[in-house]
Design a protein around this motif. Structure first.
Motif, mmCIF file in Angstrom:
data_model
loop_
_atom_site.group_PDB
_atom_site.id
_atom_site.type_symbol
_atom_site.label_atom_id
_atom_site.label_comp_id
_atom_site.label_asym_id
_atom_site.label_seq_id
_atom_site.Cartn_x
_atom_site.Cartn_y
_atom_site.Cartn_z
ATOM 1 N N SER A 27 -67.643 -12.824 -131.660
ATOM 2 C CA SER A 27 -68.110 -13.518 -130.863
ATOM 3 C C SER A 27 -69.593 -12.736 -130.544
ATOM 4 C CB SER A 27 -67.685 -13.315 -129.436
ATOM 5 O OG SER A 27 -68.455 -13.825 -128.275
ATOM 6 N N LEU A 28 -70.742 -13.418 -130.605
ATOM 7 C CA LEU A 28 -72.054 -12.724 -130.052
ATOM 8 C C LEU A 28 -72.335 -12.504 -128.736
ATOM 9 C CD1 LEU A 28 -74.370 -14.883 -132.739
ATOM 10 C CD2 LEU A 28 -73.315 -12.323 -132.973
ATOM 11 N N ARG A 29 -71.939 -13.323 -127.808
ATOM 12 C CA ARG A 29 -72.232 -12.991 -126.638
ATOM 13 C C ARG A 29 -71.101 -12.845 -125.595
ATOM 14 N NH1 ARG A 29 -73.551 -16.381 -123.194
ATOM 15 N NH2 ARG A 29 -74.606 -15.075 -121.944
ATOM 16 N N GLY A 30 -69.797 -13.239 -125.627
ATOM 17 C CA GLY A 30 -68.815 -13.335 -125.039
ATOM 18 C C GLY A 30 -68.274 -14.318 -125.067
ATOM 19 N N GLY A 31 -67.294 -14.857 -124.153
ATOM 20 C CA GLY A 31 -66.644 -16.115 -124.072
ATOM 21 C C GLY A 31 -66.856 -17.413 -123.323
ATOM 22 N N ALA A 32 -67.768 -17.075 -122.487
ATOM 23 C CA ALA A 32 -68.275 -18.129 -121.424
ATOM 24 C C ALA A 32 -69.351 -19.120 -121.643
ATOM 25 C CB ALA A 32 -68.527 -17.402 -120.083
ATOM 26 N N ASP A 33 -69.573 -20.258 -121.194
ATOM 27 C CA ASP A 33 -70.663 -21.187 -121.445
ATOM 28 C C ASP A 33 -71.922 -20.238 -120.736
ATOM 29 O OD1 ASP A 33 -68.933 -22.825 -122.679
ATOM 30 O OD2 ASP A 33 -68.913 -24.226 -121.061
ATOM 31 N N PHE A 34 -73.120 -20.750 -121.044
ATOM 32 C CA PHE A 34 -74.327 -19.850 -120.468
ATOM 33 C C PHE A 34 -75.135 -20.748 -119.567
ATOM 34 C CE2 PHE A 34 -78.635 -18.678 -120.767
ATOM 35 C CZ PHE A 34 -78.588 -17.580 -120.260
ATOM 36 N N LYS A 35 -75.200 -20.553 -118.432
ATOM 37 C CA LYS A 35 -76.162 -21.265 -117.582
ATOM 38 C C LYS A 35 -77.663 -20.758 -117.646
ATOM 39 C CE LYS A 35 -76.408 -23.412 -112.861
ATOM 40 N NZ LYS A 35 -75.717 -23.234 -111.620
ATOM 41 N N GLU A 36 -78.419 -21.427 -118.120
ATOM 42 C CA GLU A 36 -79.874 -21.402 -118.064
ATOM 43 C C GLU A 36 -80.519 -21.101 -116.714
ATOM 44 O OE1 GLU A 36 -83.979 -20.797 -118.495
ATOM 45 O OE2 GLU A 36 -83.233 -22.707 -117.663
ATOM 46 N N GLU A 37 -80.890 -20.027 -116.252
ATOM 47 C CA GLU A 37 -81.197 -19.952 -114.928
ATOM 48 C C GLU A 37 -82.416 -20.712 -114.326
ATOM 49 O OE1 GLU A 37 -83.135 -15.761 -114.644
ATOM 50 O OE2 GLU A 37 -81.177 -15.142 -115.463
ATOM 51 N N VAL A 38 -83.279 -21.129 -114.931
ATOM 52 C CA VAL A 38 -84.623 -21.761 -114.553
ATOM 53 C C VAL A 38 -84.248 -23.298 -114.393
ATOM 54 C CG1 VAL A 38 -86.852 -22.375 -114.799
ATOM 55 C CG2 VAL A 38 -86.216 -20.159 -115.097
ATOM 56 N N THR A 39 -83.481 -23.848 -115.272
ATOM 57 C CA THR A 39 -83.239 -25.173 -115.206
ATOM 58 C C THR A 39 -81.820 -25.565 -114.779
ATOM 59 O OG1 THR A 39 -82.412 -25.440 -117.391
ATOM 60 C CG2 THR A 39 -84.628 -25.758 -117.245
ATOM 61 N N GLY A 40 -80.809 -24.589 -114.698
ATOM 62 C CA GLY A 40 -79.602 -24.617 -114.536
ATOM 63 C C GLY A 40 -78.940 -25.458 -115.750
ATOM 64 N N ILE A 41 -79.372 -25.815 -116.929
ATOM 65 C CA ILE A 41 -78.676 -26.542 -117.852
ATOM 66 C C ILE A 41 -77.687 -25.576 -118.386
ATOM 67 C CG2 ILE A 41 -78.880 -27.557 -120.224
ATOM 68 C CD1 ILE A 41 -81.802 -28.466 -119.129
ATOM 69 N N VAL A 42 -76.538 -26.040 -118.727
ATOM 70 C CA VAL A 42 -75.287 -25.347 -119.262
ATOM 71 C C VAL A 42 -75.366 -25.413 -120.809
ATOM 72 C CG1 VAL A 42 -72.868 -24.880 -119.217
ATOM 73 C CG2 VAL A 42 -74.076 -25.272 -116.866
ATOM 74 N N PHE A 43 -75.206 -24.283 -121.359
ATOM 75 C CA PHE A 43 -74.937 -24.452 -122.805
ATOM 76 C C PHE A 43 -73.671 -23.928 -123.186
ATOM 77 C CE2 PHE A 43 -79.462 -24.177 -122.373
ATOM 78 C CZ PHE A 43 -80.005 -25.108 -123.508
ATOM 79 N N PRO A 44 -72.919 -24.805 -123.932
ATOM 80 C CA PRO A 44 -71.501 -24.527 -124.560
ATOM 81 C C PRO A 44 -71.470 -23.273 -125.279
ATOM 82 C CG PRO A 44 -72.029 -26.534 -125.304
ATOM 83 C CD PRO A 44 -73.240 -26.242 -124.543
ATOM 84 N N GLN A 45 -70.525 -22.562 -125.122
ATOM 85 C CA GLN A 45 -70.512 -21.189 -125.982
ATOM 86 C C GLN A 45 -70.450 -21.572 -127.626
ATOM 87 O OE1 GLN A 45 -70.550 -18.183 -125.422
ATOM 88 N NE2 GLN A 45 -70.002 -17.296 -127.630
ATOM 89 N N THR A 46 -69.958 -22.754 -127.999
ATOM 90 C CA THR A 46 -69.809 -23.160 -129.394
ATOM 91 C C THR A 46 -70.166 -24.384 -129.270
ATOM 92 O OG1 THR A 46 -67.598 -24.018 -129.215
ATOM 93 C CG2 THR A 46 -67.732 -21.749 -129.968
ATOM 94 N N LEU A 47 -70.786 -24.786 -130.807
ATOM 95 C CA LEU A 47 -71.295 -26.199 -131.132
ATOM 96 C C LEU A 47 -70.787 -26.468 -132.263
ATOM 97 C CD1 LEU A 47 -73.547 -28.150 -130.296
ATOM 98 C CD2 LEU A 47 -75.065 -26.805 -131.461
ATOM 99 N N LYS A 48 -70.471 -27.736 -132.591
ATOM 100 C CA LYS A 48 -70.294 -28.072 -134.027
ATOM 101 C C LYS A 48 -71.509 -28.797 -134.576
ATOM 102 C CE LYS A 48 -65.091 -27.805 -134.123
ATOM 103 N NZ LYS A 48 -64.701 -27.204 -135.039
ATOM 104 N N ALA A 49 -71.792 -28.248 -135.786
ATOM 105 C CA ALA A 49 -72.921 -28.666 -136.584
ATOM 106 C C ALA A 49 -72.705 -28.744 -137.955
ATOM 107 C CB ALA A 49 -74.045 -28.244 -135.924
ATOM 108 N N SER A 50 -72.962 -29.519 -138.753
ATOM 109 C CA SER A 50 -72.928 -29.418 -140.294
ATOM 110 C C SER A 50 -71.366 -28.916 -140.775
ATOM 111 C CB SER A 50 -73.934 -28.749 -140.754
ATOM 112 O OG SER A 50 -75.115 -29.183 -140.385
ATOM 113 N N GLY A 51 -70.402 -29.449 -140.008
ATOM 114 C CA GLY A 51 -69.102 -29.149 -140.382
ATOM 115 C C GLY A 51 -68.852 -27.619 -140.056
ATOM 116 N N SER A 52 -69.579 -26.864 -139.279
ATOM 117 C CA SER A 52 -69.393 -25.550 -138.935
ATOM 118 C C SER A 52 -69.227 -25.401 -137.522
ATOM 119 C CB SER A 52 -70.376 -24.508 -139.322
ATOM 120 O OG SER A 52 -70.651 -24.447 -140.848
ATOM 121 N N THR A 53 -68.559 -24.291 -136.851
ATOM 122 C CA THR A 53 -68.551 -24.097 -135.464
ATOM 123 C C THR A 53 -69.418 -22.981 -135.277
ATOM 124 O OG1 THR A 53 -66.404 -24.630 -135.282
ATOM 125 C CG2 THR A 53 -67.240 -23.436 -133.496
#
Length: 126
Positions: A27-53
């Motif tokens: 893990s690069l950041r920890g285990g939680a989703d990240f909430k961008e503080e200015v917009t409030g948009i939540v980014f999931p901890q993982t993303l499936k792209a091109s067959g990879s996590t």
């Protein structure tokens, strides 16, 4: 490719570079989703792209000034990377300034997740 390179250059900051240099595997950041503080948009901890996590590394926002000191949030963008590939690519990096080009130009899998602040619509580029 030029748009993708520009977005990667904008997103890669000292904070992201310091996270990469922390060398925590897998893990690069920890285990939680990240909430961008200015917009409030939540980014999931993982993303499936091109067959990879891929794992979330960092995010930033884009604002547009509309009248004097007033600004409107346009979008938030998150960077996802293959954690082991990013760690291996940064194995010889000694400072945060040198980590930016490693993140941008490394041959490991990476993706950008761009979320429009007004609609919640998102795009992914790998």
């Amino acid at each position: 490719p030029m748009f993708r390179t520009l977005l990667l250059s904008i997103l890669i900051s000292t904070t992201a570079a310091e996270l990469l240099l922390s060398r925590g595997v897998p893990s690069l950041r920890g285990g939680a989703d990240f909430k961008e503080e200015v917009t409030g948009i939540v980014f999931p901890q993982t993303l499936k792209a091109s067959g990879s996590t891929l794992q979330f590394l960092g995010a930033g926002e884009r604002k547009k000034a509309i009248l004097g000191p007033f600004a409107v949030n346009i979008y938030a963008i998150g960077l996802y990377v293959d954690p082991l590939g990013a760690k291996n690519a940064a194995a010889n990096v000694k400072d945060a300034n040198a980590a930016g080009p490693v993140l941008r130009d490394g041959s490991f899998s990476k993706a950008l997740r761009l979320v429009l602040a007004r609609s919640g619509i998102y795009f992914c580029a790998t």
